[in-house]
Design a protein around this motif. Structure first.
Motif, short mmCIF file in Angstrom:
data_model
loop_
_atom_site.label_atom_id
_atom_site.label_comp_id
_atom_site.label_asym_id
_atom_site.label_seq_id
_atom_site.Cartn_x
_atom_site.Cartn_y
_atom_site.Cartn_z
N TRP A 48 75.26 -65.94 130.42
CA TRP A 48 74.88 -64.91 129.46
C TRP A 48 73.51 -65.19 128.85
N GLY A 51 70.84 -64.79 131.35
CA GLY A 51 70.79 -63.38 131.72
C GLY A 51 69.96 -62.57 130.74
N VAL A 55 66.51 -60.64 131.55
CA VAL A 55 66.35 -59.21 131.25
C VAL A 55 65.08 -58.98 130.45
N HIS A 60 63.87 -55.19 132.02
CA HIS A 60 64.98 -54.28 132.27
C HIS A 60 65.54 -53.82 130.93
N VAL A 62 68.51 -53.36 128.45
CA VAL A 62 69.84 -53.95 128.25
C VAL A 62 70.91 -52.88 128.33
N SER A 64 71.12 -50.63 130.63
CA SER A 64 71.35 -50.20 132.01
C SER A 64 72.83 -50.30 132.33
N TRP A 66 74.44 -51.23 135.00
CA TRP A 66 74.89 -52.45 135.68
C TRP A 66 74.92 -53.63 134.74
N ILE A 67 74.01 -53.68 133.76
CA ILE A 67 74.01 -54.77 132.80
C ILE A 67 75.19 -54.64 131.85
N LEU A 71 78.34 -57.19 131.50
CA LEU A 71 78.68 -57.79 130.21
C LEU A 71 80.14 -57.55 129.87
N THR A 106 81.93 -58.57 137.82
CA THR A 106 80.70 -59.13 137.26
C THR A 106 79.75 -59.56 138.37
N MET A 110 76.10 -58.03 139.34
CA MET A 110 74.91 -58.88 139.26
C MET A 110 74.14 -58.88 140.58
N ARG A 113 73.44 -54.32 141.61
CA ARG A 113 72.56 -53.65 140.66
C ARG A 113 72.37 -52.16 140.95
#
Length: 115
Positions: A48, A51, A55, A60, A62, A64, A66-67, A71, A106, A110, A113
């Motif tokens: 985390w 990550g 980001v 990118h 946060v 998004s 996929w993020i 999470l 997850t 990751m 994406r």
């Protein structure tokens, strides 16, 4: 930047290994608990933290999909592991698959994406 990716991947692998060991049915409860708290949880934290650093360095958002999905699914996986490690009697049919599916989702998010 490459070292950030390496250590984030290392954290994800540690979280993955700790999760798999913690949900194994044949291991004694004390060992599964140790894998949860000493392996999976630090891997989760490392993954985390790095990550969020990645980001911010790669610009990118946060928010998004996929993020946010990664999470949420990683948090669900960790919470299922902590539930299982809380008491020996907690071996229900929902927590182990939830931990494994959360972890799998997850990792998929990751790597894949989606945009």
């Amino acid at each position: 930047m490459l070292w950030l990716r390496f250590f984030k991947l290392l954290g994800a692998f540690v979280f993955f290994a700790g999760t798999l060991a913690a949900i194994m049915p044949g291991l004694p409860f004390a060992m599964r608990r140790r894998f949860t708290f000493a392996v999976a949880a630090p891997g989760f934290g490392l993954s985390w933290a790095l990550g969020f650093v990645l980001v911010s360095t790669q610009r990118h958002s946060v928010l998004s999909a996929w993020i946010l999905g990664a999470l949420v699914s990683s948090m669900v996986s960790l919470q299922a592991l902590l539930y299982l490690a809380g008491k020996e009697e907690r071996r229900g049919p929902v927590a182990r698959p939830l931990a494994a599916l959360g972890l799998l989702m997850t990792l998929v998010l990751m790597v894949w994406r989606p945009t």
